[in-house]
Structure formats: C-alpha cells, structure tokens
Design an enzyme around this catalytic site. Structure first.
Site, PDB file in Angstrom:
ATOM      1  N   SER A 216      -3.366  -7.601   3.371  1.00 54.41           N
ATOM      2  CA  SER A 216      -3.549  -7.301   4.796  1.00 54.41           C
ATOM      3  C   SER A 216      -4.077  -8.504   5.559  1.00 54.41           C
ATOM      4  O   SER A 216      -3.611  -8.809   6.655  1.00 54.41           O
ATOM      5  CB  SER A 216      -4.498  -6.108   4.979  1.00 54.41           C
TER       6      SER A 216
ATOM      7  N   LYS B  40     -15.815  -6.822   5.508  1.00 52.70           N
ATOM      8  CA  LYS B  40     -14.561  -7.107   6.210  1.00 52.70           C
ATOM      9  C   LYS B  40     -14.733  -6.981   7.712  1.00 52.70           C
ATOM     10  O   LYS B  40     -15.455  -6.133   8.209  1.00 52.70           O
ATOM     11  CB  LYS B  40     -13.464  -6.142   5.756  1.00 52.70           C
TER      12      LYS B  40
ATOM     13  N   HIS C 236       0.831  -1.211   0.000  1.00 51.50           N
ATOM     14  CA  HIS C 236       0.000   0.000   0.000  1.00 51.50           C
ATOM     15  C   HIS C 236       0.863   1.258   0.000  1.00 51.50           C
ATOM     16  O   HIS C 236       0.607   2.211  -0.738  1.00 51.50           O
ATOM     17  CB  HIS C 236      -0.886   0.054   1.257  1.00 51.50           C
TER      18      HIS C 236
ATOM     19  N   ARG D 121      -2.268  -6.216  -8.166  1.00 51.94           N
ATOM     20  CA  ARG D 121      -1.368  -7.356  -8.067  1.00 51.94           C
ATOM     21  C   ARG D 121      -1.710  -8.288  -9.217  1.00 51.94           C
ATOM     22  O   ARG D 121      -2.724  -8.116  -9.893  1.00 51.94           O
ATOM     23  CB  ARG D 121      -1.558  -8.059  -6.725  1.00 51.94           C
TER      24      ARG D 121
END
Length: 160
Positions: free
Chosen positions: A129, A42, A17, A91
């Site tokens: 994360s 989340k 990040h 990614r």
C-alpha cells in the site's frame, strides 16, 4: 463453522489484499475483513470509514465476507467476532519474519486462535500500500494494482 478475520490497515486495499481475501473466503465459512482504525506506526491517507467502504466494495460479490473496523489486538477482535483463525498474507522475504514474530506473540496472547498464512500470488509479491501511494503521487499508473474504484479514490485524495 470455521470463521476467520483478516486484519490490516488496508490504506488502501490493493489487488494483493483482495486476492488473499477471496482465496481465504474459499477456505472459511465466514471471513471478516478487520480494518484497523489507527495503527500506531502508520500515517493513513484514508479514514477508517473510507477504508472499510473501499474494501467492502471490492468484495461485495463474495457473500461470506464482511468488512468491519477494529481497534486493539487482532486476537481480541477474532474472539469478539467468534473467529478461530487470523488470516495473513505472505509475500517473499521480509514478510515471513514479521508475520512469524507476530503470530508467535498472538499465540502467546491467545493460544486458542490460530494464524493461517496464505502465500501471495506471484503477481502481487511486490505490491505494498505504501509503495502504491508513493508511485501514484509521482504520477505512475497503478491501474493494474488496485480495483478501479480504489484507483479513483486515491487519485481524488492526491489531487486535493
């Protein structure tokens, strides 16, 4: 003046990040890191205030970056912050499909806001994360994946 936002939950922010933020700050006159207060899908480890503070500490040496909390849609936050662009990191593999679909939806909602994708550095292609939290909780060394202050904050959370 070109202004962009870089939205995300950043729970916690990691070197991938931070790399995207630093590189985007070279492209745009101003970059606002927008930390999503409560993502619906989340489970967060860090509070919004903690995530804002942790990211702000990681980029405190970059004068054209600010870090703020947000709720709602990213294009709305972009407009509210006078940004014409939304930055996203990509990614390999799965990210492209997800980000492509999201960019198309945002384009539908706000045709005046463009999405700019920055490819993740090779060193951070595998960094997520959720994976960092998982391996840290199992005792793995994550020091190469997060800044020291974030590693310490994560260790503190896991030890409580």
């Amino acid at each position: 003046m070109a202004r962009a936002i870089y939205p995300g939950s950043f729970d916690p922010a990691h070197n991938g990040h931070i790399d995207i933020a630093r590189r985007a700050a070279k492209v745009f006159d101003e970059l606002v890191i927008a930390v999503y207060k409560s993502p619906p899908t989340k489970s967060l480890m860090f509070s919004t205030e903690e995530r804002v503070e942790l990211f702000a500490e990681a980029v405190k040496d970059v004068p054209n970056i600010s870090v703020v909390p947000f709720t709602g849609l990213a294009p709305t936050v972009a407009r509210d912050n006078g940004a014409q662009f939304i930055v996203r990191g990509l990614r390999a593999g799965f990210d492209f499909e997800t980000e492509f679909e999201m960019a198309l939806m945002w384009r539908h909602v706000a045709p005046d806001i463009d999405v700019v994708c920055i490819m993740s550095s090779l060193d951070y292609q595998f960094v997520y994360s959720s994976r960092i939290k998982e391996v840290a909780s199992l005792g793995a060394d994550i020091s190469a994946l997060v800044p020291p202050h974030i590693g310490e904050a994560l260790a503190c959370k896991l030890n409580n």
